[in-house]
Design an enzyme around this catalytic site. Structure first.
Site, short mmCIF file in Angstrom:
data_model
loop_
_atom_site.label_atom_id
_atom_site.label_comp_id
_atom_site.label_asym_id
_atom_site.label_seq_id
_atom_site.Cartn_x
_atom_site.Cartn_y
_atom_site.Cartn_z
NE ARG A 167 -83.48 39.17 69.22
CZ ARG A 167 -83.61 38.52 68.29
NH1 ARG A 167 -83.54 38.99 66.97
NH2 ARG A 167 -83.90 37.15 68.34
CD GLU A 169 -85.57 32.78 69.79
OE1 GLU A 169 -85.44 33.80 69.37
OE2 GLU A 169 -85.36 31.62 69.67
CG HIS A 216 -79.34 39.77 65.04
ND1 HIS A 216 -78.17 38.94 64.87
CD2 HIS A 216 -80.60 39.38 65.13
CE1 HIS A 216 -78.99 37.64 64.91
NE2 HIS A 216 -80.39 38.02 65.17
NE ARG A 262 -85.26 39.69 62.68
CZ ARG A 262 -84.76 38.78 63.31
NH1 ARG A 262 -85.69 37.58 63.67
NH2 ARG A 262 -83.66 38.69 63.75
C1 SIN Z 1 -81.35 34.06 68.00
O1 SIN Z 1 -81.15 33.00 68.25
O2 SIN Z 1 -81.22 34.77 69.12
C2 SIN Z 1 -81.65 34.94 67.09
C3 SIN Z 1 -82.93 34.45 66.46
C4 SIN Z 1 -83.34 35.62 65.67
O3 SIN Z 1 -82.57 36.78 65.26
O4 SIN Z 1 -84.48 35.76 65.29
#
Ligand code: SIN
Length: 511
Positions: A273, A114, A331, A366
């Site tokens: 992000r 990620e 989020h 985060r």
């Molecule tokens: C996601 O699956 O993109 C969200 C995971 C997160 O917010 O850590």
């Protein structure tokens, strides 16, 4: 008024609340209250996974490094180290309890990638990891000394002699006091304050309002994370398209199929992000429509992300060949009720963990998949701490008969998210205290929130709390005169090193 006595009162039934309940239950009676059904929380919506340095080239030190970089200079390093060191034990324990994470053909835990992680370290179960973990914990907790009071809302924390002794709660049977030796807030996030959110409909920041009214310190509230890729529909909440989809190779494109993330960051589509979200806004301002192109995943998409595939399919789109329309959405709140690394607030007997807490692990932004981990690690630490401090509390010697009986409205008007005043609040927050901010917009928003507050009466407690939390976020965002992580100001567009050591803290009467 009826009183109920217990050793531990936990407000909130997400993963942090359940981890606390599980850890505390051997030491005393636990009551967990939830505003609605216990599974209606942000934890069960978490798709991507849980970060842990279990890969052979990985280490907690690397995980700490990525967390600190994403946090843009203001994470508490020692607390981050606790988080990353504990991660592999948390995963082992979940497996022991029965969570079946995805594995490779050779039987190793499958690791996803990620944004802002320097390597693949996200453990998952398909695209509903949060629900899988929540179910494991719920099942286990149900067998313990834990009582659930559902559809029950905490209206006020009971404070006497500078200590928290419980909460005034309301449900269909009326209002009552729950007297507890220790109270834990695990109430989750604030996304509904922005309207366009991936959070559950219950995420209105009530825990922050309860804590603030009781005199707890809130900090870092200006840092609100906007996820870059929610599915662009008119729903509430918006459906998340996990960052893990980009981790598997999907890319952001304009309507002309132009990739743009390589122009903004070395890590392109897997940049932190806040960077990806602002890049999308910037492209939208140039008049572009933004999509996720997941065609490179082919049939793998359906196998790896069955729920996301089904959702996209329900819109008559096939992610293997069609572009997926996306939008940023509120989020995660990095700020919250300030705690130390044991979840202790500044009020004796009051603890906080999970998203409503500000432990300092997330800083200004985060790192992906650190939030389930935070809930589990710090929920357990809170449980250990409250178990150890059980004898320090002298519940039975206090006269609490006056507590929480002032000004209780007999009937409460339930929150209606379609109420025009809620919609006004959400629009103000989205447009003026959202992804891109400046002084003029935030000052206007603060004034308008004050006006809204005057239009609300005392029987509308939930709406009042939403306005309060919106004002506290706005006030913090106005005070931080720089851009850092998720907090981006047009009038102070650069990071300012003199702000690095500063954390904005708010306490009752200071907002
Ligand atoms: C996601 O699956 O993109 C969200 C995971 C997160 O917010 O850590």
């Amino acid at each position: 008024m009826r009183n109920i006595k217990t050793d531990f009162l936990i407000i909130g039934s997400g993963i942090a609340g359940l981890a606390t309940a599980l850890g505390a239950s051997p030491y005393g009676e636990v009551i967990v209250i939830s505003k609605d059904r216990p599974d209606l929380c942000n934890s069960t919506l978490a798709q991507g996974g849980i970060a842990a340095a279990v890969g052979k080239d990985d280490s907690p030190r690397e995980h700490t490094r990525d967390t600190l970089i994403a946090g843009a200079g203001i994470c508490k390093e020692k607390t981050v180290e606790i988080l990353t060191e504990e991660a592999s034990k948390v995963i082992e324990r979940l497996i022991e309890l029965g969570t079946s994470f995805d594995r490779t053909n050779s039987g190793e835990l499958a690791l996803g990638r990620e944004g802002a992680h320097s390597l693949a370290r996200v453990i998952h179960r398909g695209d509903d990891t949060g629900a899988a973990i929540w179910e494991t914990l719920f099942h286990k907790v149900r067998g313990q000394n834990v009582r659930f009071l559902t559809e029950t809302r905490a209206e006020e924390l009971l404070i006497a002699e500078g200590r928290c002794y419980g909460a005034l709660v309301r449900n269909s049977e009326g209002v009552r006091r729950i007297l507890a030796r220790n109270v834990v807030l695990a109430t989750g996030g604030i996304g509904e304050i922005y309207g366009r959110t991936t959070n559950s409909l219950l995420s209105t920041g009530e825990g922050l309002a309860l804590a603030w009214k009781a005199g707890a310190v809130l900090s870092d509230l200006e840092f609100v994370q906007f996820h870059p890729t929610a599915l662009a529909t008119e729903e509430n909440p918006l459906f998340l398209i996990s960052e893990a989809v980009r981790g598997e190779g999907a890319v952001l494109v304009t309507e002309e199929l132009e990739r743009f993330m390589p122009n903004y960051h070395l890590r392109a589509d897997l940049a932190p992000r806040d960077v990806v979200t602002r890049a999308i806004v910037s492209e939208q301002k140039k008049g572009h429509q933004i999509y996720l192109d997941a065609s490179s995943l082919g049939h793998h998409f359906e196998q790896r992300f069955p729920n996301i595939y089904a959702k996209i399919h329900s819109l008559c789109l096939d992610p293997r060949k069609d572009l997926i329309p996306i939008t940023p959405a509120a989020h995660f709140s990095m700020g919250g009720i300030r705690t130390d690394s044991f979840g202790r607030t500044n009020i004796q007997g009051l603890y906080a963990c999970g998203e409503c807490a500000n432990t300092g692990v997330h800083g200004a932004n985060r790192l992906a998949s650190n939030s389930l981990l935070e809930g589990l690690v710090f929920g357990k630490r809170v449980a250990q701490t409250i178990a150890e401090s059980l004898n320090e509390s002298h519940l039975s010697t206090l006269d609490l008969t006056d507590q929480g009986t002032r000004d209780i409205p007999q009937v409460l008007k339930p929150l209606d998210l379609n109420d025009p005043r809620v919609v006004t609040l959400q629009k103000l927050m989205w447009s003026s205290v959202g992804i891109i901010r400046d002084e003029a917009g935030m000052t206007e928003a603060y004034k308008a929130l004050g006006q809204l507050d005057r239009e609300v009466n005392s029987s509308e407690g939930e709406l009042r709390n939403m306005i309060l939390v919106a004002k506290l976020i706005t006030s913090s965002a106005l005070q931080r005169l720089e851009s850092r992580g998720s907090h981006y100001r047009l009038d102070y567009p650069e990071i300012d090193p003199t702000w690095q050591p500063k954390h904005l803290s708010l306490r009752r009467h200071s907002a």
